[in-house]
Design an enzyme around this catalytic site. Structure first.
Site, PDB file in Angstrom:
ATOM      1  CD  GLU A  49      57.861  46.178  50.873  1.00 13.41           C
ATOM      2  OE1 GLU A  49      58.280  46.857  49.542  1.00 13.41           O
ATOM      3  OE2 GLU A  49      58.319  45.163  51.037  1.00 13.41           O
ATOM      4  CE  LYS A 129      58.474  41.336  50.558  1.00 13.95           C
ATOM      5  NZ  LYS A 129      59.425  42.649  50.288  1.00 13.95           N
ATOM      6  CB  CYS A 174      57.261  44.210  47.839  1.00 13.39           C
ATOM      7  SG  CYS A 174      58.308  44.923  46.640  1.00 13.39           S
TER       8      CYS A 174
END
Ligand code: CDT
Length: 316
Positions: A49, A129, A174
């Site tokens: 990430e 995300k 994540c």
């Protein structure tokens, strides 16, 4: 006859990136890992990430121009073009996380993004995300900030799955890995391999009692996500002591059985590689996790109808 669809993948863990490190110097590190991955037989190399800069949500900035230095306005950019050129030359695919700034006629949107790039250096998948952790206001009591809710918008592309590298590939980022919904939405599209880059501080200021369990929770969620959705999972860390904040490593490759098949052992730039048979997903997808046969979506309505927990009414 046993079937096999082999894909060799490398999780390219990164050690710390200092705030003063140039993107060009980081790209050099990514290129070194890409070449090593190719030499080890990898078809695809996966970076973490926000792989081009230090994990900047740990700092509170008021000046938007300062924040925007961490973002990419184009991909490839002059600084990242070398990655695409080398990927094409080596015929290797890659996964890259970065901060994406979209400028639509002056209206700016910022996302925590990851892309999949094929062996011809074409971007074939983009994910933004969805589960943004942390907070949106400066909280000086913390040892360090986690301002993803301030600097990024919630991703607007869903959890897509794309046909690539000879199988069905998905991406999440994540904090998404802690949420079973992320994997399941991809599982419902038949995903066979999920790429997950992460920056995970060992210390969680609101819940320091979890600190000693950081590595355990990392494994727990990704192994469960892999098994319950009959998919390979690649977790790739930016690890080590970055600007005074220790981040977990343990980049890993997990089989659809939930078993760990490869793991990094340092907190620096390091590859772990596995030859993954995408057909290993089949026996799980056709038996224990045959979704069509066993799922009962009518009974799961609350999952999409309710965000937070509401307690049942007391019996009177
Ligand atoms: N980058 C990122 O999403 N980090 C978060 C830290 C949250 S603290 C529990 C993570 O989920 O790893």
């Amino acid at each position: 006859m046993t079937m096999a669809r082999m894909l060799t993948v490398a999780a390219a863990q990164l050690g710390p990136i200092a705030r003063t490190d140039s993107k060009a110097s980081v790209v050099k590190r990514l290129l070194a890992l890409m070449r090593e991955a190719k030499a080890l037989g990898a078809d695809v190399v996966a970076y973490p990430e926000l792989a081009l800069t230090s994990f900047f949500p740990r700092w509170y900035f008021e000046d938007q121009a300062q924040i925007d230095q961490f973002f990419e306005t184009e991909m490839p950019s002059p600084e990242t073009q070398a990655l695409f050129d080398e990927a094409k030359r080596l015929s290797i695919g890659f996964h890259l996380g970065y901060a994406e700034l979209v400028d639509n006629a002056g209206s700016k949107r910022r996302f925590n993004t990851a892309i999949l790039v094929n062996q011809q250096a074409e971007i074939i998948h983009r994910y933004r995300k969805i589960h943004l952790p942390g907070h949106d206001q400066h909280e000086p009591w913390r040892a360090f900030q986690h301002l993803e809710k301030r600097y990024f918008e919630v991703g607007d592309l869903g959890f897509g799955v794309v046909n690539a590298f000879g199988g069905l590939m998905g991406v999440c980022i994540c904090n998404d890995r802690r949420w079973p919904e992320s994997y399941r939405v991809m599982g419902l599209q038949g995903v066979e391999m999920i790429f997950i880059g992460y920056n995970t501080p060992v210390h969680n200021p609101p819940a320091p009692e979890h600190d000693a369990l950081s590595n355990f929770h990392n494994r727990l969620v990704m192994q469960a996500g892999a098994y319950q959705n009959a998919s390979w999972v690649l977790g790739v860390a930016k690890a080590g002591l970055e600007e005074g904040v220790m981040q977990i490593g343990q980049s890993q490759i997990i089989a659809p059985s939930g078993e760990l098949v490869a793991q990094c052992s340092t907190l620096g730039d390091e590859l772990c590689v596995a030859r993954c048979d995408l057909d290993l997903c089949l026996s799980y997808k056709q038996t224990t996790f045959n979704f069509e046969r066993h799922r009962q979506p009518e009974q799961y309505r609350l999952i999409v109808e309710r965000r937070g927990a509401q307690l049942p009414l007391q019996n009177t």
